[in-house]
Design an enzyme around this catalytic site. Structure first.
Site, PDB file in Angstrom:
ATOM      1  N   LYS A   1       0.753  -1.301   0.001  1.00  0.00           N
ATOM      2  CA  LYS A   1      -0.042   0.029  -0.119  1.00  0.00           C
ATOM      3  C   LYS A   1       0.956   1.156   0.037  1.00  0.00           C
ATOM      4  O   LYS A   1       1.567   1.492   0.938  1.00  0.00           O
ATOM      5  CB  LYS A   1      -0.900   0.023   1.161  1.00  0.00           C
ATOM      6  CG  LYS A   1      -1.707   1.233   1.190  1.00  0.00           C
ATOM      7  CD  LYS A   1      -2.545   1.362   2.591  1.00  0.00           C
ATOM      8  CE  LYS A   1      -3.208   3.001   2.682  1.00  0.00           C
ATOM      9  NZ  LYS A   1      -3.595   3.108   3.893  1.00  0.00           N
TER      10      LYS A   1
ATOM     11  N   GLY B   1      -8.259   9.173  10.230  1.00  0.00           N
ATOM     12  CA  GLY B   1      -8.475   9.200  11.612  1.00  0.00           C
ATOM     13  C   GLY B   1      -9.834  10.171  12.119  1.00  0.00           C
ATOM     14  O   GLY B   1      -9.946  10.350  13.235  1.00  0.00           O
TER      15      GLY B   1
ATOM     16  N   ALA C   1      -9.777   5.113   4.576  1.00  0.00           N
ATOM     17  CA  ALA C   1      -9.833   6.453   5.610  1.00  0.00           C
ATOM     18  C   ALA C   1     -11.035   7.145   5.811  1.00  0.00           C
ATOM     19  O   ALA C   1     -11.873   7.361   4.538  1.00  0.00           O
ATOM     20  CB  ALA C   1      -8.710   7.455   5.309  1.00  0.00           C
ATOM     21  N   GLY C   2     -11.501   7.513   6.874  1.00  0.00           N
ATOM     22  CA  GLY C   2     -12.639   8.423   7.071  1.00  0.00           C
ATOM     23  C   GLY C   2     -13.602   7.704   7.675  1.00  0.00           C
ATOM     24  O   GLY C   2     -14.740   8.245   8.351  1.00  0.00           O
TER      25      GLY C   2
ATOM     26  N   ASN D   1      -8.979   1.644  10.125  1.00  0.00           N
ATOM     27  CA  ASN D   1      -8.240   1.321  11.342  1.00  0.00           C
ATOM     28  C   ASN D   1      -8.756   2.079  12.730  1.00  0.00           C
ATOM     29  O   ASN D   1      -9.258   1.353  13.629  1.00  0.00           O
ATOM     30  CB  ASN D   1      -6.734   1.752  11.159  1.00  0.00           C
ATOM     31  CG  ASN D   1      -5.792   1.356  12.384  1.00  0.00           C
ATOM     32  OD1 ASN D   1      -5.384   0.400  12.532  1.00  0.00           O
ATOM     33  ND2 ASN D   1      -5.406   2.285  13.073  1.00  0.00           N
ATOM     34  N   THR D   2      -8.781   3.188  12.506  1.00  0.00           N
ATOM     35  CA  THR D   2      -9.186   3.946  13.799  1.00  0.00           C
ATOM     36  C   THR D   2     -10.656   3.596  14.276  1.00  0.00           C
ATOM     37  O   THR D   2     -10.939   3.648  15.470  1.00  0.00           O
ATOM     38  CB  THR D   2      -9.126   5.480  13.664  1.00  0.00           C
ATOM     39  OG1 THR D   2      -7.879   6.028  13.227  1.00  0.00           O
ATOM     40  CG2 THR D   2      -9.247   6.262  14.898  1.00  0.00           C
TER      41      THR D   2
END
Length: 330
Positions: free
Chosen positions: A173, A234, A260-261, A282-283
């Protein structure tokens, strides 16, 4: 003589080889990759590569593993990236968790095949610290090395070369950031690095802005997956520009994976209902009050969104349309 290892100056015996240095520190040479004066040192030459005064070494964690036996995976609706087949369309990360054990439990709860892992320096002052591979089995999960934290094409390329040396993986990635406040991708350098890495045999999954034109340029540079952001990394804001995401999906011939997001399960479902091939997060899981439950929720959200997309939603109408027939009404 003196050398610099991971930014720290160290005095060593003049007769040491790379292999000898690693063992002297207490590191397993099979679990790390080494760069010497900006050049990768092949593992097969560790024992015969003598160190010289003034050498600068980078030693990073081993990050390889997983199964690439696509023929062994039989599912009705697989995710296929660069010829590799995955059961799950959900990809999760390995950062921000309280510890590796919680991360491992999240992987099980999410029922994923692939995890992203950052390439980081080994702590040479305390080589006994736990490694990710000791908790999350690299024979069970495909590790996807990423370049999180890189702000230039040169740094990203160096990082992924080390990653390939450490674990042998070529599916990676690419993430090149523009600045620290928004963590938006630096697209010109992303296009440049994608072309360079592709020429070196890497299979690049590229983190991109949600600009359809720039995403097409990344695809043309050789990317095997386009990964537009849903919102800043995040942030948990969910998909901020579904129109552009849909345009990217329509024009792209490789998988499109929102990266993301995502903040909660409905965000993941929306991405999949638009027609995305997968979602990376992830977050949203790591910082949930109960990461294991959130991982389960995300598993079901991605599956539900994919099924809804394949089923084809009803058309939107401006006015009501009764569900029950009015003929025969009393």
């Amino acid at each position: 003589m003196n050398i610099t290892i991971n930014g720290e100056t160290r005095e060593i015996d003049a007769s040491l080889s790379v292999d000898g240095l690693l063992r002297d520190i207490g590191l397993d040479p099979t679990k790390v990759a080494v760069e010497r004066n900006l050049e990768i040192v092949p593992k097969s030459t560790y024992a015969e590569t003598a160190l010289s005064d003034g050498d600068k070494l980078e030693v990073v964690h081993f990050i390889g593993g997983g199964t690439s036996d696509s023929a062994a995976i039989e599912v009705d609706d697989p995710l296929v990236i660069a010829g590799q087949t995955f059961r799950s369309r959900l990809i999760i990360g390995t950062g921000k968790y309280v510890d590796y054990e919680i991360n491992r439990q999240a992987c099980v709860a999410a029922d994923i095949d692939m995890i992203t892992v950052a390439v980081r320096r080994v702590n040479v002052l305390d080589p006994t610290q736990p490694l990710l591979v000791d908790s999350i089995d690299p024979k069970k999960y495909t590790y996807l090395p990423n370049t999180a934290g890189c702000f230039t094409a040169d740094d990203a390329v160096r990082t992924l070369r080390l990653a390939r040396e450490a674990g042998g993986w070529d599916l990676v990635k690419l993430e090149i950031l523009g600045e620290a406040r928004t963590l938006y991708p630096m697209m010109p350098e992303t296009i440049e690095a994608t072309a360079k890495l592709t020429a070196e045999g890497f299979k690049v999954m590229a983190y991109c802005s949600d600009d359809p034109i720039l995403c097409k340029r990344v695809e043309e540079a050789g990317a095997v997956a386009i990964m537009p952001l849903g919102a800043p990394i995040g942030s948990g804001l969910g998909l901020q520009n579904p129109v552009n995401i849909r345009l990217i999906i329509e024009q792209t011939e490789v998988p499109v994976i929102v990266d993301a997001g995502v903040g909660t399960a409905s965000d993941a479902t929306i991405a999949m209902e638009l027609g995305c091939d997968g979602v990376l997060m992830n977050t949203a899981i790591a910082e949930a009050q109960n990461p294991i439950q959130m991982a389960q929720a995300m598993k079901h959200a991605v599956k539900a969104g994919r099924l809804a997309y394949l089923a084809g939603r009803m058309s939107r109408r401006m006015y009501a349309d009764p569900s029950s027939p009015i003929a025969g009404l009393i």
